[in-house]
Motif scaffolding. Structure first.
Motif, short mmCIF file in Angstrom:
data_model
loop_
_atom_site.label_atom_id
_atom_site.label_comp_id
_atom_site.label_asym_id
_atom_site.label_seq_id
_atom_site.Cartn_x
_atom_site.Cartn_y
_atom_site.Cartn_z
N ARG A 65 97.70 55.05 -24.74
CA ARG A 65 96.83 55.53 -23.66
C ARG A 65 95.74 56.36 -24.34
N ASP A 66 94.78 56.82 -23.58
CA ASP A 66 93.71 57.65 -24.16
C ASP A 66 94.26 58.91 -24.82
N ASP A 67 95.42 59.40 -24.35
CA ASP A 67 95.96 60.66 -24.85
C ASP A 67 97.32 60.53 -25.55
N VAL A 68 97.82 59.31 -25.77
CA VAL A 68 99.11 59.11 -26.44
C VAL A 68 98.93 58.15 -27.61
N VAL A 69 99.35 58.60 -28.80
CA VAL A 69 99.25 57.78 -30.01
C VAL A 69 100.64 57.66 -30.64
N ALA A 70 100.98 56.45 -31.08
CA ALA A 70 102.23 56.19 -31.80
C ALA A 70 101.86 55.52 -33.11
N GLY A 71 102.61 55.84 -34.16
CA GLY A 71 102.26 55.24 -35.43
C GLY A 71 103.28 55.48 -36.51
N VAL A 72 102.84 55.21 -37.73
CA VAL A 72 103.68 55.37 -38.91
C VAL A 72 102.94 56.29 -39.89
N ARG A 73 103.72 57.13 -40.58
CA ARG A 73 103.14 58.13 -41.49
C ARG A 73 103.88 58.05 -42.82
N GLN A 74 103.13 58.05 -43.92
CA GLN A 74 103.71 58.02 -45.27
C GLN A 74 103.21 59.22 -46.05
N SER A 75 104.14 59.95 -46.67
CA SER A 75 103.78 61.09 -47.51
C SER A 75 104.28 60.87 -48.93
N LEU A 76 103.53 61.35 -49.90
CA LEU A 76 103.91 61.31 -51.30
C LEU A 76 103.60 62.68 -51.88
N ASN A 77 104.61 63.30 -52.55
CA ASN A 77 104.47 64.65 -53.05
C ASN A 77 104.85 64.73 -54.52
#
Length: 182
Positions: A65-77
């Motif tokens: 929706r205009d105000d709802v986002v779903a996704g995938v996140r990758q971090s490398l430290n």
């Protein structure tokens, strides 16, 4: 003659009004069906710069929706640790799915959300986590934004530990970055 000048002036002002309104009301932010990509960074070190760490995080999301986002996140430290009996380099990462709700429809868009994923690598116990997050996106252009986010991740290895994780184990993750809607 004065009436003619007044009428011409009024017509010019009224004719220019739609252009002025459209220049003032440029739309910032995403719409349903848009995607987003962001790249963020984090870092820390001790006061003598003997030990330190830095990391990067990439997000790829879809607006439900205009105000709802779903996704995938990758971090490398990466961490370079020096201390008593310790002098080593560590690499670790985390992968997670997330869903955020954004407040407001202006340049500044605070958000809250949740994530679920896993952490793995050197110097960490491979485990799953569930997290809560909050932050803000500030649109500097119609589709480009500055991002600041804080996450608290509850760590657990199996379902028996999940209950205890919400009381005892957890880590904070902070990021600052830039993003783009497309």
């Amino acid at each position: 003659m004065i009436r003619v000048n007044t009428a011409v002036f009024t017509l010019c002002v009224l004719g220019a009004l739609p252009m002025a309104v459209s220049a003032q009301s440029s739309e910032f932010g995403p719409h349903e069906g848009d995607r987003e990509f962001s790249l963020s960074g984090t870092g820390s070190n001790d006061r003598d710069f003997n030990s330190g760490s830095f990391g990067v995080t990439g997000d790829l999301g879809w607006y439900l929706r205009d105000d709802v986002v779903a996704g995938v996140r990758q971090s490398l430290n990466y961490a370079d640790i020096e201390g008593e009996g310790v002098s080593d380099d560590f690499w670790n990462g985390s992968t997670r799915g997330y869903m955020d709700y954004q407040f407001l429809q202006d340049r500044a868009r605070p958000f809250v959300g949740a994530s679920l994923g896993g952490i793995y690598g050197d110097g960490v116990k491979d485990s799953a986590f569930a997290g809560l997050e909050t932050g803000i996106k500030y649109y500097v252009q119609t589709k480009t934004y500055f991002l600041a986010r804080a996450e608290y991740q509850f760590l657990f290895s199996d379902t028996d530990e999940a209950t205890d994780a919400f009381q005892d184990d957890g880590i904070w993750a902070y990021t600052v970055g830039l993003g783009y809607n497309f």
